[in-house]
Design a protein around this motif. Structure first.
Motif, PDB file in Angstrom:
ATOM      1  N   GLU A 100      61.611   0.266  20.159  1.00  0.00           N
ATOM      2  CA  GLU A 100      61.716   0.859  18.630  1.00  0.00           C
ATOM      3  C   GLU A 100      62.625  -0.084  17.768  1.00  0.00           C
ATOM      4  O   GLU A 100      62.314  -0.383  16.622  1.00  0.00           O
ATOM      5  N   GLU A 160      60.216  -2.826  16.943  1.00  0.00           N
ATOM      6  CA  GLU A 160      59.172  -2.400  15.851  1.00  0.00           C
ATOM      7  C   GLU A 160      59.870  -1.975  14.363  1.00  0.00           C
ATOM      8  O   GLU A 160      59.174  -2.690  13.556  1.00  0.00           O
ATOM      9  N   ASP A 161      60.961  -1.735  14.722  1.00  0.00           N
ATOM     10  CA  ASP A 161      61.688  -1.241  13.073  1.00  0.00           C
ATOM     11  C   ASP A 161      61.838  -2.454  12.441  1.00  0.00           C
ATOM     12  O   ASP A 161      61.795  -2.553  11.433  1.00  0.00           O
ATOM     13  N   ILE A 203      58.646  -3.883  11.239  1.00  0.00           N
ATOM     14  CA  ILE A 203      58.049  -3.072  10.197  1.00  0.00           C
ATOM     15  C   ILE A 203      58.826  -3.098   8.726  1.00  0.00           C
ATOM     16  O   ILE A 203      58.374  -3.357   7.623  1.00  0.00           O
ATOM     17  N   GLY A 243      57.115  -5.874   7.131  1.00  0.00           N
ATOM     18  CA  GLY A 243      56.049  -5.615   6.583  1.00  0.00           C
ATOM     19  C   GLY A 243      54.685  -5.582   7.632  1.00  0.00           C
ATOM     20  O   GLY A 243      53.426  -5.858   7.166  1.00  0.00           O
ATOM     21  N   TYR A 244      55.308  -5.488   8.942  1.00  0.00           N
ATOM     22  CA  TYR A 244      54.196  -5.615   9.869  1.00  0.00           C
ATOM     23  C   TYR A 244      53.936  -4.172  10.200  1.00  0.00           C
ATOM     24  O   TYR A 244      54.529  -3.264  10.066  1.00  0.00           O
ATOM     25  N   GLU A 245      52.433  -4.011  10.703  1.00  0.00           N
ATOM     26  CA  GLU A 245      51.915  -2.778  11.049  1.00  0.00           C
ATOM     27  C   GLU A 245      51.981  -2.936  12.714  1.00  0.00           C
ATOM     28  O   GLU A 245      51.924  -3.878  13.140  1.00  0.00           O
ATOM     29  N   VAL A 246      51.961  -1.833  13.385  1.00  0.00           N
ATOM     30  CA  VAL A 246      52.103  -1.566  14.700  1.00  0.00           C
ATOM     31  C   VAL A 246      50.779  -1.261  15.433  1.00  0.00           C
ATOM     32  O   VAL A 246      50.041  -0.340  14.793  1.00  0.00           O
ATOM     33  N   LYS A 247      50.067  -2.013  16.016  1.00  0.00           N
ATOM     34  CA  LYS A 247      48.804  -1.852  16.735  1.00  0.00           C
ATOM     35  C   LYS A 247      49.101  -1.739  18.120  1.00  0.00           C
ATOM     36  O   LYS A 247      49.621  -2.202  19.064  1.00  0.00           O
ATOM     37  N   GLU A 248      47.698  -0.889  18.889  1.00  0.00           N
ATOM     38  CA  GLU A 248      47.652  -0.511  20.080  1.00  0.00           C
ATOM     39  C   GLU A 248      46.190  -0.862  20.637  1.00  0.00           C
ATOM     40  O   GLU A 248      45.553  -0.962  19.935  1.00  0.00           O
ATOM     41  N   GLY A 249      46.308  -1.122  21.818  1.00  0.00           N
ATOM     42  CA  GLY A 249      45.036  -1.125  22.414  1.00  0.00           C
ATOM     43  C   GLY A 249      44.880  -0.543  23.959  1.00  0.00           C
ATOM     44  O   GLY A 249      45.872  -0.281  24.548  1.00  0.00           O
ATOM     45  N   ILE A 306      46.393 -10.540   8.059  1.00  0.00           N
ATOM     46  CA  ILE A 306      47.084  -9.652   9.191  1.00  0.00           C
ATOM     47  C   ILE A 306      48.528  -9.987   9.470  1.00  0.00           C
ATOM     48  O   ILE A 306      48.818 -10.848   9.197  1.00  0.00           O
ATOM     49  N   LYS A 307      49.297  -8.760   9.592  1.00  0.00           N
ATOM     50  CA  LYS A 307      50.625  -8.684  10.010  1.00  0.00           C
ATOM     51  C   LYS A 307      50.496  -7.749  10.870  1.00  0.00           C
ATOM     52  O   LYS A 307      50.744  -6.648  10.377  1.00  0.00           O
TER      53      LYS A 307
END
Lengths: 809, 344
Positions: free
Chosen positions: B115, B118-119, B122, B125-131, B188-189
C-alpha cells in the motif's frame, strides 16, 4: 564465466587497473562481476629449487633427506613425498614463508636431522583440489626443466592470479569467451586488443580429404562442419601456463589434446571436439538426426536413448557424438592416440537445447551452443587449435580442411542518428560521443548525413535494432551521466478503483476488529483444495486446478477456499504456545468448471477469518471469554454493517463444519459465504483446538456494493421503544421472528433487537422465551401513543399466528 | 422585638454550626424558619408595632431569615461534601494492577509495503491494475518478447498447468493486457502489484510464491532519464531522502535497454559493509525501456510511442527496509512476527 585476470592480460593492457577496479568497471558497464577470488596470498619465500641430491633419512624409512639449491643458497630439507628425487625442480617454501593454509615454515629437526624448509604440493600452494590434474595430484609438484632456480613460484604457477566471476546473462553469449571479455574490457578501458596467434604451418604432404569426408543430412541444424586432420600427435601434459589458465578457469587439465580444445573453447567461445581418428570407425563424418530406438554410449559411460530430435555425429554407421553436447566413449582421445580428427562446427541452438533438456547433460560446450556462437569464429577456432596442437603436441596438420559450409556469416547493419538516441535517452550527446563508443567497441560504421550506419560484428548476437545500439552507447558512455527527470506532458488522476478501495476498507475493518492479516500459499494439497466450499454458492460444479508437475504433494493444487491454509497457520502458532489467535486473509481462490482443465479458471477474491482460544482475557479479574460462534458471527455482521449491506444467516450443514453451529451467509437470497465452528474431527485433522471460521466471496459483495453512502438526516423527533417477550417452540429461529416483526412493523419500526433469551426452569418443556425490543420512529413528527399501540398489537397477533407463539406475561 | 429577632438569629446560627448531619439541619429549618418556627412566631407580633417601627423590624426580620437560610445551605453543602469525600475514600483501587488488554489486529507487513508503494505511485498519477494469477503462456511470455524455446525462459522456472496455462511468473502480463486493452491509442501510467509463482525450493531467500509490483509508463517521448528520475523518487521515499541510486545495464527480454537499480547502502552510507557485501550498493529492482517488439505486439507504434517499465519483489523491499532475515517469515504467519508490524 570465470575470467583469469592474468590470462586476460594477454589480450588487453591491464597495467593501470587492479582486479577490483576492473571488476567494478565491468559490472557498471553491463556484466555483473559476482566475486573476485585470489588463488594464493603473495609470498616471496616460495621459490623454485633444484634437488641436487636425495637420500634416505638415516632414522626414518619414509622420509628423504634432500639438498636443494634455491639460488643464493643450498638448503637441507626433509621431504616425505614418495615422488621426490634428485634432478627435479620443485617448489620450496623457505623458512619464514607462510602457506595459504596458514602454516608457517620454520627450521625444525625431524628425527634428529635439521630441515630448513618444505617442498610443496600444488594443494599446499593453494590450488583447489578439484582442478589439480591427476598426474600431479599425488605428492610434490615437479616443474618443467626450463624453470629457473630461485624464481618465485607465484608467477610460474599463476598463483598471483585474480579470478573474476562474471554472471553472463542470456543476451551476452559473447562474454562466455576470453576474447569476448577482452573486446568488452578493451571498450571499457578504451584500449586496443591483441588477438591470439592463428599462424599455422601445415604439412602439405597430408591431404585431409584423403582421410575424411563430411556429409550433412540436417543442414538447418548444422550449417557448418569443418574436419581437421592432425597426424602423429604426442600425448603429454599441456604446457604449464595453459594448465594454469585452465585451472584458474575451473577446468581440470587432462592432457595436451583435451586441454587445447578446452583452452580454445574458453578463448574463442567455440566448442571443439577431438576424435581419435583411428577409433572413429570410418573415413566419413555423417551428421544427421537420431533415430528412434538408437542408442550410444557417451564419454561419461552412460548409454543414451536417442530420437529424431537429437542431432548426432556419426561415422556413417553409428553415432559417435551427441552434436554439441558430448562425445562418444569409443572415439575418445586416450594416451594411445596418435592421429586426430578435430571437429569445428556450428550447431543450431534450439537443436542443442533440445538434446540438453532431454538428456540433462549440460557441458561447457552445450552451454555455448545453446546461447549461440560467433559464425565467424568457428573455423578460426579450429585453426587456432591446430596451431597449438602443432606447437604443444608436435602434431602434423593436414594441408586443408574438409568442410561443408552453408553458414550465414554476414554482418547486420543498424542505422541510428544522434538525435534519435538523445530523444530516447533524454540527453544531449554529440555525434562524436556516439561514434567514439562505437570505435571503442570496434564496431565499424559509416555516415550518411545525420545517419550513422553501424556494422555489427557477428560476435555480438544480441545487437540487431536501434535500441541495442542505444544501449551500447549509454552503457559505455555511463548511466551516471543520465539526468533525473519525470515524465512530462500527459497527466491522469492516479488512484484506486472502487473495488481496490473496498478491499482496503475491509482490511481496515478487520484489523480494527482485532484480527491479524495473514498471507498464505495459493497452492495446497489435493485433498484440502476442495474443502470448505460455500454451500449453494453456485449450482455448477467446481473443480480445483492442479499443476502438471508439482514440486511436492503439499503444494500441488490451487485452493478453492482460504481456510485450510489458515488452519495450518493456526496450527503453527498453537504448536508454539500462541493459543489465542484471530486471523483474516484476503486472497484469490481458483474455480475450474472443467474436470480436465483447459481454460483459465475463474479467480474469485475471498475474505476469510479463523479464530481460536480466548477472545477476551482479563486474568486477574477472572474474566475470560473464549471465542464462540457469536464472536465470529459478530465480526461478520459488523463487516456487513460497515459495508451497509443486509445479509441473513441461515442454519446449514457443511462438511468439515460442526453440524449444529454453521450458518450460510445470504445476500439477496444467494449464499455468499459461511460462518461457524470447524468440525471437531477436522480440527483434530489440522491439529487445532476449538476453532471458528468464516469465509465470504467478495466478488458477490463487489457486484452490489455502492461505495459512497447517501446522507440520511439525523432524527429530530423522539423515538419510542416497546418490549415483547414471545414464548416460542425451541426450533423456531429467533432471527426468523425478528425478520417478521420488522416486516410487519414497517415503516414505523426502525430497529428490532433481541435482548433476552431464556430456556429452562419455569419454562414449558420444548419452549423458549425470546425478548425483542422494538424502536419506533418517524423522522417527520412525534409519534402518538395510540398508533404505536396499534402497531404493537398487530405485531403480537401476526407473530402468534405465524409461529404458534404467545406473549410471556 | 428587635432583641428577640437578634437572639433567634444568634441561637440559630450557633445551632447550625453545631449540627452534625442533614437530618439535624432539616429539624432546625423547621424550628427556626417553619410555619410554626420561632421566627414566624415573633413576626406575628408585628401588628402591635407603630407605623414607623414596622418597616425597620420587617427588614431586620428578612435579614435574619436570609442569614439563617444561608447558613443552613452552607452547612448542608459542607456536610454533603464531607460525606462524598468519605465515600470516595472507600472506593480507592490499586492503580498498579494491569488494565484490560485491547485486541489489536493489523495488516500483514507485505500489505503495508504494497500500500505504501501504491500510494507513492498514485500520488504521481499512476493507476493500479490487476490481472489473473493463472495466466496463458501467450500473456506471460510470448507477448513479452519471450517466444517458445527462447533461452531466457530458463531464467524463470515455471509452474505449468497445461502447455498453455501456467501460474504467472511475473506481474508483467498485466502490462501486456493493459496495453492490449488500450489498443495503442492512449498513454499509460500504471502499476500492477500481485502474487507470482516460480519453481523454487523455499529457503531463506527463495519462495515458490512471492509478490511483485511493476510499473509501466507509455507515452510519446518517454526517456531513460524519466525512468531514472522516477526510480530516484521511489528510492528516496522508501529508503530515506539521503539515499542515492545508480543504474547498471542488465538484460530482460521485454526491455531494451535493460537496467538494474542499486540504492546506496543505508547501513554503511555507501562506505561498504557486510550488508552490501562491501560494495556500498544494494540491488533493488530491474527495469528498462519497453522493447519495441513488446509495444508493437500490443498495438503501440514504436516509432511514435516509447515507454519505461520496472519491477521489484515486495518481499525484497520489505526485507531490506525492515531487516527481515528470512523470506519464509512472510508466509509462516507467526503471530510474534506479524504483531511486530501492525500499522492498521
Amino acid at each position: 564465466m570465470l575470467v583469469s585476470y592474468n590470462w586476460l592480460r594477454n589480450y588487453v593492457n591491464l597495467d593501470n587497473v587492479t582486479p577490483e577496479e576492473l571488476a567494478e568497471k565491468i559490472t557498471r558497464s553491463g556484466i555483473e562481476v559476482e566475486g573476485i577470488e585470489y588463488l594464493a596470498p603473495k609470498s616471496e619465500n616460495i621459490v623454485v629449487g633444484y634437488v641436487k641430491s636425495c637420500e634416505k633419512h638415516p632414522d626414518a624409512d619414509k622420509l628423504n633427506l634432500c639438498q636443494v639449491d634455491v639460488g643464493e643458497e643450498s638448503l637441507q630439507i626433509i621431504c616425505g613425498a614418495p615422488n621426490v628425487g634428485a634432478g627435479q625442480k620443485v617448489a620450496v617454501a623457505k623458512p619464514g614463508a607462510k602457506l595459504p593454509n596458514g602454516m608457517k615454515i620454520k627450521k625444525v629437526k625431524l628425527r634428529g636431522v635439521e630441515s630448513n624448509g618444505m617442498i610443496c604440493s600444488l594443494q599446499e600452494l593453494g590450488l583447489d583440489e578439484k582442478y589439480i590434474p591427476a598426474d600431479v595430484a599425488e605428492g610434490i609438484f615437479v616443474f618443467p626443466e626450463d624453470a629457473e632456480v630461485g624464481e618465485p613460484v607465484q608467477e610460474l604457477l599463476n598463483l598471483d592470479d585474480a579470478i573474476l566471476d562474471l554472471d553472463v546473462l542470456a543476451n551476452r553469449p559473447d562474454a562466455l569467451s576470453m576474447l569476448g571479455v577482452a573486446y568488452e574490457v578493451a571498450a571499457i578501458l578504451d584500449q586496443p586488443i591483441e588477438l591470439p596467434d592463428e599462424n599455422l604451418t601445415v604439412d602439405e604432404s597430408i591431404e585431409a580429404k584423403d582421410y575424411i569426408d563430411v556429409k550433412i543430412d540436417s543442414i538447418e541444424n548444422n550449417p557448418y562442419y569443418g574436419a581437421f586432420i592432425i597426424r602423429d600427435v604426442e600425448i603429454k601434459p599441456a604446457p604449464l601456463w595453459m594448465r594454469n589458465y585452465l585451472m584458474a578457469s575451473g577446468i581440470r587439465p587432462i592432457n595436451n589434446v583435451v586441454d587445447i580444445t578446452n583452452f580454445v573453447l574458453l578463448e574463442y567461445g567455440q566448442p571443439l571436439h577431438a576424435f581419435d581418428y583411428d577409433q572413429f570407425g570410418s573415413k566419413q563424418v555423417v551428421i544427421r538426426q537420431g533415430k528412434e530406438n538408437e542408442t550410444m554410449v557417451t564419454l561419461d559411460d552412460q548409454e543414451r536413448q536417442l530420437n529424431e530430435n537429437n542431432l548426432v555425429i556419426t561415422n556413417g554407421k553409428e553415432p559417435v557424438a551427441l552434436a554439441g553436447v558430448m562425445g562418444g566413449a569409443d572415439s575418445e582421445v586416450t594416451d594411445g592416440t596418435t592421429n586426430l580428427l578435430l571437429e569445428a562446427a556450428y550447431f543450431d541452438s534450439a537443436s542443442v537445447r533440445h538434446t540438453v533438456k532431454q538428456t540433462g547433460l549440460r557441458s561447457e560446450s552445450s552451454t555455448r551452443f545453446e546461447k549461440g556462437v560467433d559464425p565467424n569464429r568457428v573455423k578460426r577456432a579450429g585453426i587456432r587449435a591446430c596451431s597449438l596442437l602443432q606447437k604443444y603436441a608436435n602434431g602434423k596438420v593436414a594441408g586443408s580442411v574438409v568442410e561443408v559450409d552453408a553458414l550465414d556469416k554476414s554482418e547486420k547493419s543498424v542505422t541510428v542518428t544522434t538525435a534519435k538516441i538523445n530523444q530516447r535517452l533524454g540527453m544531449g550527446l554529440d555525434e562524436k560521443d556516439v561514434t567514439s563508443v562505437l570505435s571503442r567497441l570496434q564496431f565499424e560504421f559509416s555516415k550518411n548525413g545525420e545517419e550513422i550506419i553501424v556494422q555489427v560484428p557477428t560476435r555480438r548476437l544480441d545487437i540487431s535494432i536501434f535500441e541495442d545500439i542505444l544501449e551500447e552507447v549509454i552503457r559505455i558512455y555511463g548511466y551516471d551521466h543520465l539526468p533525473y527527470t519525470i515524465p512530462q506532458g500527459w497527466v491522469q488522476a492516479g488512484g484506486l478503483t472502487d473495488i481496490q478501495l473496498l478491499q482496503r476498507e475491509i482490511k481496515n475493518y478487520l484489523s480494527s476488529a482485532g484480527l491479524m492479516e495473514t498471507l498464505t500459499y495459493s497452492l495446497t494439497n489435493e485433498k484440502d483444495a476442495t474443502r470448505f466450499l460455500t454451500p449453494d454458492i453456485e449450482e455448477k460444479p467446481a473443480y480445483p486446478v492442479g499443476l502438471a508437475m508439482p514440486m511436492s504433494e503439499e503444494h500441488s493444487h490451487l485452493r478453492l477456499s482460504l481456510i485450510p491454509e489458515m488452519l495450518r497457520v493456526l496450527q503453527h502458532n498453537v504448536a508454539r504456545t500462541q493459543t489465542d489467535l484471530a486471523y483474516y486473509e484476503i486472497g484469490k481462490v481458483f474455480v475450474s468448471r472443467e474436470e480436465k482443465v483447459v481454460n483459465q479458471p475463474i479467480e474469485n477474491l475471498h475474505v476469510a477469518g479463523a479464530l481460536t482460544g480466548l477472545w477476551h482475557n482479563h486474568p486477574w479479574q477472572q474474566e475470560k471469554k473464549p471465542v464462540d460462534f457469536y464472536v465470529a458471527k459478530g465480526i461478520v455482521e459488523g463487516l456487513f454493517a460497515h459495508l451497509e449491506l443486509d445479509v441473513t444467516f441461515v442454519q446449514t450443514k457443511m462438511e468439515d463444519m460442526h453440524p449444529g453451529r454453521c450458518a450460510v451467509i445470504k445476500l439477496n437470497g444467494k449464499g455468499i459465504g459461511y460462518v461457524g465452528q470447524v468440525h471437531p474431527l477436522t480440527a483434530k485433522d489440522f491439529d487445532v483446538k476449538e476453532t471458528y471460521v468464516f469465509e465470504i466471496d467478495l466478488e458477490s459483495v463487489f457486484a452490489v456494493h455502492q461505495l459512497a453512502p447517501s446522507f440520511t438526516d439525523i432524527p429530530r423527533y423522539p423515538s419510542v421503544t416497546r418490549d415483547i417477550a414471545f414464548i416460542l417452540d425451541n426450533d423456531v429461529p429467533a432471527g426468523d421472528v425478528q425478520a417478521v416483526i420488522m416486516e410487519i412493523g414497517v415503516p414505523l419500526v426502525k430497529e428490532v433487537s433481541i435482548f433476552d433469551v431464556y430456556q429452562g426452569e419455569h419454562m414449558e418443556e420444548g419452549k423458549k422465551s425470546v425478548a425483542y425490543r422494538l424502536l419506533y420512529q418517524d423522522p417527520s413528527r412525534t409519534l402518538k401513543d395510540d398508533e404505536v399501540d396499534a402497531s404493537y398489537q398487530e405485531i403480537i397477533e401476526k407473530v402468534n399466528n405465524q409461529f404458534g407463539s404467545y406473549v410471556r406475561s | 422585638m428587635k432583641e428577640e429577632l437578634q437572639a433567634i438569629e444568634s441561637e440559630a446560627l450557633a445551632a447550625v454550626e453545631e449540627a452534625e448531619d442533614s437530618q439535624a439541619l432539616q429539624e432546625m429549618k423547621v424550628k427556626y424558619l417553619g410555619k410554626k418556627g420561632s421566627l414566624t412566631t415573633v413576626l406575628r407580633g408585628m401588628g402591635k408595632l407603630s407605623k414607623e417601627e414596622r418597616p425597620v423590624i420587617g427588614e431586620l426580620a428578612n435579614n435574619v431569615r436570609a442569614s439563617i437560610t444561608e447558613a443552613l445551605e452552607a452547612k448542608t453543602e459542607k456536610l454533603e461534601r464531607e460525606a462524598l469525600d468519605k465515600k470516595l475514600e472507600t472506593e480507592t483501587i490499586d492503580v498498579t494492577l494491569p488494565g484490560n488488554p485491547v485486541h489489536v489486529g493489523g495488516r500483514h507487513l507485505l500489505t503495508s509495503i504494497m500500500e505504501e508503494i501504491e500510494d507513492l505511485f498514485i500520488g504521481m498519477g499512476y493507476e493500479v491494475k490487476e490481472g489473473p494469477e493463472v495466466e496463458t503462456d501467450y500473456y506471460n511470455f510470448e507477448k513479452l518478447n519471450l517466444p517458445k524455446n527462447h533461452p531466457a525462459r530458463d531464467m524463470q522456472d515455471t509452474f505449468f498447468i497445461t502447455n498453455e496455462l501456467l501460474l504467472r511468473t511475473q506481474t508483467s502480463p498485466v502490462q501486456a493486457r493493459t496495453m492490449e486493452a488500450y489498443q495503442g491509442n492512449r498513454p499509460i501510467k500504471m502499476i500492477c502489484p500481485g502474487k507470482v509463482y516460480r519453481r523454487d525450493t523455499d529457503d531463506a531467500t527463495h519462495s515458490h510464491q512471492f509478490r511483485q509490483i511493476e510499473g509501466l509508463v507509455v507515452d510519446k517521448n518517454i526517456t531513460l532519464s524519466d525512468l531514472k528520475g522516477t526510480l530516484d523518487v521511489f528510492a528516496k521515499k522508501m529508503f530515506g531522502k539521503d539515499r542515492k541510486i545508480r543504474l547498471r545495464p542488465s538484460f530482460f527480454p521485454f526491455t531494451e535497454p535493460s537496467v538494474e537499480m542499486d540504492v546506496s547502502c543505508k547501513v554503511c552510507n555507501g562506505e561498504g559493509c557486510s550488508v552490501c557485501k562491501q560494495t556500498g550498493w544494494i540491488e533493488i529492482l530491474g527495469g528498462g525501456m519497453v522493447h519495441p517488439r513488446v509495444l508493437e505486439m500490443s498495438g503501440y507504434d514504436s516509432t511514435i510511442y516509447s515507454g519505461f517499465a520496472f519491477g521489484m519483489g515486495q518481499e525484497r523491499i520489505a526485507m531490506l527496509k525492515y531487516g527481515v532475515n528470512d523470506i519464509r517469515h512472510f508466509y509462516t504467519n507467526d503471530v510474534r512476527f506479524l504483531s511486530q508490524y501492525h500499522q492498521a
